[in-house]
Motif scaffolding. Structure first.
Motif, PDB file in Angstrom:
ATOM      1  N   ASP A  82      15.617  54.356   4.956  1.00  0.00           N
ATOM      2  CA  ASP A  82      14.760  54.798   3.864  1.00  0.00           C
ATOM      3  C   ASP A  82      14.913  56.298   3.687  1.00  0.00           C
ATOM      4  N   CYS A  84      13.310  58.318   1.663  1.00  0.00           N
ATOM      5  CA  CYS A  84      12.029  59.036   1.554  1.00  0.00           C
ATOM      6  C   CYS A  84      11.389  59.233   2.922  1.00  0.00           C
ATOM      7  N   GLN A  91      11.885  47.996   5.962  1.00  0.00           N
ATOM      8  CA  GLN A  91      12.505  47.011   5.087  1.00  0.00           C
ATOM      9  C   GLN A  91      11.662  46.749   3.851  1.00  0.00           C
ATOM     10  N   MET A  97       7.041  45.973   1.009  1.00  0.00           N
ATOM     11  CA  MET A  97       7.528  46.238   2.354  1.00  0.00           C
ATOM     12  C   MET A  97       7.422  44.953   3.155  1.00  0.00           C
TER      13      MET A  97
END
Length: 170
Positions: A82, A84, A91, A97
């Motif tokens: 990820d 961010c 995931q 999520m």
């Protein structure tokens, strides 16, 4: 709000004047934020996820949609990294999520969304639970707020084993 921050400058109505603040209205809640910006009470968020967890009839969701939401996330070409959060293993699938070793919650079929300050909402179709944890004080952890973990542990401890609930270990 810090007048030198990017968000302050981006929301300024007129250059140099800053963000107008009004105690009766929170203008930032009116801004459209794609795939984010949801605001609700814990009860409302838990209710929405309960609808997902219990068949989706109130939303007109079909069985195939619910099966896809409960299915494991398909890893992107370069894996679950990820940008961010700058971490591997988080995931996402179909905008929600999914539980993982980085952020365990509910059963393997669960899906939901984290929020600011340690908030979390999710649907667990295995146990039929719609869950929401919100806080009035910002937490210090991105994953696994201790207050949320304690509440989820108590919730899943209260569910009979015969329900088929197999929460992901925290």
């Amino acid at each position: 709000m810090n007048p030198r921050s990017n968000i302050y400058r981006a929301l300024s109505v007129n250059p140099g004047t800053g963000v107008y603040q009004d105690a009766e209205r929170i203008y930032a809640r009116n801004l459209e934020v794609p795939s984010g910006g949801g605001v609700g009470t814990a009860r409302a968020i838990a209710h929405a996820y309960r609808v997902f967890a219990s068949g989706g009839r109130e939303l007109g969701l079909g069985q195939k949609t619910l099966e896809l939401l409960a299915a494991p996330a398909i890893p992107p070409t370069r894996g679950f990294y990820d940008e961010c959060m700058r971490t591997s293993g988080v995931q996402f699938s179909l905008g929600f999520m999914k539980p993982s070793s980085v952020w365990p919650f509910g059963s393997a079929a669960s899906f939901g969304s984290p929020g600011a300050g340690g908030s979390l909402g999710f649907a667990d179709p295995v146990s039929g639970i719609g869950y929401a944890y919100l806080t009035s004080q910002m937490g210090t952890r991105l994953t696994g707020d201790p207050r949320d973990l304690a509440l989820r542990d108590a919730l899943y401890a209260a569910i009979p084993v015969s329900s088929g609930a197999t929460p992901v270990a925290a």
